[in-house]
Design a protein around this motif. Structure first.
Motif, PDB file in Angstrom:
ATOM      1  N   ASP A 132       0.817  -1.206   0.000  1.00 31.20           N
ATOM      2  CA  ASP A 132       0.000   0.000   0.000  1.00 31.20           C
ATOM      3  C   ASP A 132       0.853   1.259   0.000  1.00 31.20           C
ATOM      4  O   ASP A 132       0.401   2.331  -0.427  1.00 31.20           O
ATOM      5  N   ALA A 133       2.092   1.125   0.509  1.00 41.04           N
ATOM      6  CA  ALA A 133       2.956   2.304   0.605  1.00 41.04           C
ATOM      7  C   ALA A 133       3.710   2.575  -0.695  1.00 41.04           C
ATOM      8  O   ALA A 133       4.389   3.596  -0.807  1.00 41.04           O
ATOM      9  N   LEU A 134       3.575   1.690  -1.647  1.00 47.31           N
ATOM     10  CA  LEU A 134       4.258   1.937  -2.928  1.00 47.31           C
ATOM     11  C   LEU A 134       3.778   3.267  -3.493  1.00 47.31           C
ATOM     12  O   LEU A 134       2.577   3.505  -3.541  1.00 47.31           O
ATOM     13  N   PRO A 135       4.691   4.110  -3.900  1.00 51.58           N
ATOM     14  CA  PRO A 135       4.268   5.405  -4.418  1.00 51.58           C
ATOM     15  C   PRO A 135       3.414   5.217  -5.671  1.00 51.58           C
ATOM     16  O   PRO A 135       3.694   4.353  -6.493  1.00 51.58           O
ATOM     17  N   ALA A 136       2.382   6.046  -5.744  1.00 49.95           N
ATOM     18  CA  ALA A 136       1.512   5.960  -6.917  1.00 49.95           C
ATOM     19  C   ALA A 136       2.222   6.581  -8.106  1.00 49.95           C
ATOM     20  O   ALA A 136       2.646   7.736  -8.039  1.00 49.95           O
ATOM     21  N   ALA A 137       2.387   5.802  -9.147  1.00 50.36           N
ATOM     22  CA  ALA A 137       3.023   6.338 -10.345  1.00 50.36           C
ATOM     23  C   ALA A 137       2.087   7.355 -10.977  1.00 50.36           C
ATOM     24  O   ALA A 137       0.871   7.165 -11.000  1.00 50.36           O
ATOM     25  N   LYS A 138       2.640   8.437 -11.452  1.00 49.79           N
ATOM     26  CA  LYS A 138       1.815   9.466 -12.103  1.00 49.79           C
ATOM     27  C   LYS A 138       2.009   9.377 -13.616  1.00 49.79           C
ATOM     28  O   LYS A 138       3.139   9.289 -14.088  1.00 49.79           O
ATOM     29  N   PRO A 139       0.907   9.418 -14.335  1.00 47.88           N
ATOM     30  CA  PRO A 139       1.042   9.337 -15.797  1.00 47.88           C
ATOM     31  C   PRO A 139       1.644  10.618 -16.359  1.00 47.88           C
ATOM     32  O   PRO A 139       1.519  11.684 -15.750  1.00 47.88           O
ATOM     33  N   GLY A 140       2.240  10.508 -17.512  1.00 47.88           N
ATOM     34  CA  GLY A 140       2.776  11.686 -18.182  1.00 47.88           C
ATOM     35  C   GLY A 140       1.651  12.540 -18.744  1.00 47.88           C
ATOM     36  O   GLY A 140       0.488  12.131 -18.743  1.00 47.88           O
ATOM     37  N   LEU A 145      -1.141  11.284 -21.605  1.00 47.13           N
ATOM     38  CA  LEU A 145      -2.386  10.538 -21.386  1.00 47.13           C
ATOM     39  C   LEU A 145      -3.581  11.482 -21.410  1.00 47.13           C
ATOM     40  O   LEU A 145      -4.570  11.242 -22.103  1.00 47.13           O
TER      41      LEU A 145
END
Lengths: 270, 218
Positions: A51-59, A62
């Motif tokens: 759950d702590a994995l950073p949320a990847a942000k799309p470029g 998109l």
């Protein structure tokens, strides 16, 4: 609760969706079992890390692509809607031109007619008027005949046959009944009814309008059986007016040979 | 199952781990409409309403797809396809539907199509490449350890079967019920729970094994 049972409940305990109430016994077991504690804590730790994995942000691509795609779809949807609207409009125009406009005109004429008969002063009846009224009455009668024929059409085949046969039994059928028979001969979908109608017309073959009715119906008839019966009828009635039609049949090679033979024989007799 | 003794101890009376997927900024004008109402509007011809749904959901969807595929470019392509299909198949959205479940259902299908087309299972990404993006660790001092931890977990995730990874990731979205997850995976609720838990145990085993193998990283 033993360790196996407790470990089966770990999934529920780790899942945040469930109410606390159902997990009290698992927690009680955990408090007293170091082995299960280790199992549980390792799972909990893994989930926490997940759950702590950073949320990847799309470029930015998109979002840009999405809105370009949305615009394109909006435009094509708008053009489809416009085409559908044009189609509906064209459909309405056709409906108006061919159905509603004539109906409207008819209704207007009828309205005028009734208003005229009701409010206009009755004109003095001269001979011309009387004749006109007689011809109008005749037309109304022919409309009645059409309605009668359409009623004839609506019943079942056996009922229509009964109607036709009942006509045969009558000593002096009136003009309307004979017209109905010609109508049945011309229009009835059942071969049996048409043949019966023709039989019922035999006693009236001396009347010119019966013969011309049968003759007029002959080119429309498709069934060879009825065609031959009609030819026999016209020949039996000695109808010279049938000659051109019979010659046409003899020449027409698409017509059944039996029918052409009957026509040839008929011509010889006439 | 073998008894695992090497795991570190953690207090067990902690509250359950609950994930709230971080929502993107929402336009207050359309904030009042639910996802479902917006999608119904899209279905009924108000295509613009999909913009609001995109703003609300493309982030979590993309995050899910990155974790699922381990490929940022593939995840962007698939996310794009998901919204494309929402438009294309908007007429199939049901009155009793759940938008989120539908979106992840489409996401799963699009991912499967993507891999079929590219004729390859997702390759595990070099964890180092993932560190270039969105790392929210606040303190520079914690950063190295956090990075290593994330890298290990990414590696562990990458070693799961795609099906296992899928069910595990879906089970962490709190807005999805297990009934919805089961619908997305086209299996029973019981089977979905069992699969999610099995995947978690497998992830744990791999994760802790990697931690042991590279003590210098942890």
């Amino acid at each position: 609760m033993n360790c196996t049972e407790a470990q089966e409940k770990f999934a529920d305990l780790l899942d945040g969706r469930l109410p606390e109430g159902g997990t009290a016994d698992v927690r009680a077991h955990l408090a007293s079992c170091p082995d299960c504690q280790r199992q549980y804590s390792s799972l909990a730790q893994t989930l926490a890390a997940l759950d702590a994995l950073p949320a990847a942000k799309p470029g930015p691509g998109l979002r840009k692509n999405f809105y370009a795609m949305l615009e394109e779809e909006k435009n094509s949807a708008a053009s489809v809607a416009a085409a559908a609207a044009r189609h509906r409009q064209a459909h309405r125009a056709v409906l108006w031109r061919w159905i509603l406009a004539p109906l409207g005109a008819g209704a207007l004429a009828l309205g005028g007619f009734f208003a005229g008969t009701r409010y206009a002063p009755a004109p003095a009846m001269d001979a011309a008027t009387k004749q006109e009224i007689a011809s109008l009455r005749q037309r109304v009668d022919s409309v009645g005949q059409l309605v009668g024929m359409s009623l004839l059409q609506q019943r079942s085949t056996s009922e229509r046959l009964q109607t036709v046969l009942a006509t045969v039994d009558q000593k002096n059928p009136d003009q309307r009944m004979i017209s109905n028979l010609i109508g049945a001969l011309a229009l009835d979908p059942s071969t049996n009814v048409r043949l019966s109608a023709l039989d019922a017309l035999y006693p009236h073959a001396d009347q010119a309008f019966v013969r011309s009715g049968v003759l007029a119906t002959l080119p429309r008839e498709q069934n060879p059986l009825v065609q031959v019966a009609m030819i026999d009828f016209l020949v039996a009635a000695r109808d010279r007016e049938a000659v051109p039609e019979l010659e046409k049949i003899v020449r027409n090679e698409t017509i059944d040979r039996v029918v052409r033979d009957a026509a040839r024989r008929g011509l010889a007799q006439l | 199952m073998p008894v695992i003794t090497a795991y570190p101890e953690i207090r067990v009376d902690s509250t359950p781990f609950v994930v709230k997927s971080a929502p993107d900024a929402v336009d207050p004008a359309t904030d009042t409409l639910t996802d479902h109402e917006l999608m119904i509007a899209v279905r009924d011809g108000d295509l613009g309403a999909l913009g609001e749904l995109f703003e609300r959901h493309h982030g979590p969807l993309y995050g899910f797809l990155v974790k699922l595929t381990n490929q940022r470019t593939a995840a962007e392509d698939i996310a794009q396809t998901v919204f494309q299909r929402m438009l294309k198949y908007r007429h199939t959205y049901r009155d009793d539907g759940s938008f989120t479940a539908w979106m992840y259902h489409l996401g799963r299908r699009c991912a499967a199509d993507h891999f079929r087309k590219h004729n390859a299972a997702p390759a595990a990404t070099d964890p180092a490449s993932l560190q270039d993006h969105a790392d929210d660790a606040p303190h520079a001092g914690d950063r190295a350890a956090t990075r290593d931890d994330h890298a290990l977990l990414h590696s562990a995730l990458g070693r799961l079967d795609r099906d296992d990874r899928e069910v595990l990731l879906l089970s962490r979205f709190q807005e999805l019920s297990f009934a919805e997850i089961a619908a997305i995976l086209e299996c029973s609720v019981g089977a979905a729970k069992v699969r999610a838990h099995r995947a978690l145990r497998e992830l744990r085993d791999t994760y802790f094994r990697l931690q042991k193998e590279k003590p210098s990283l942890s």
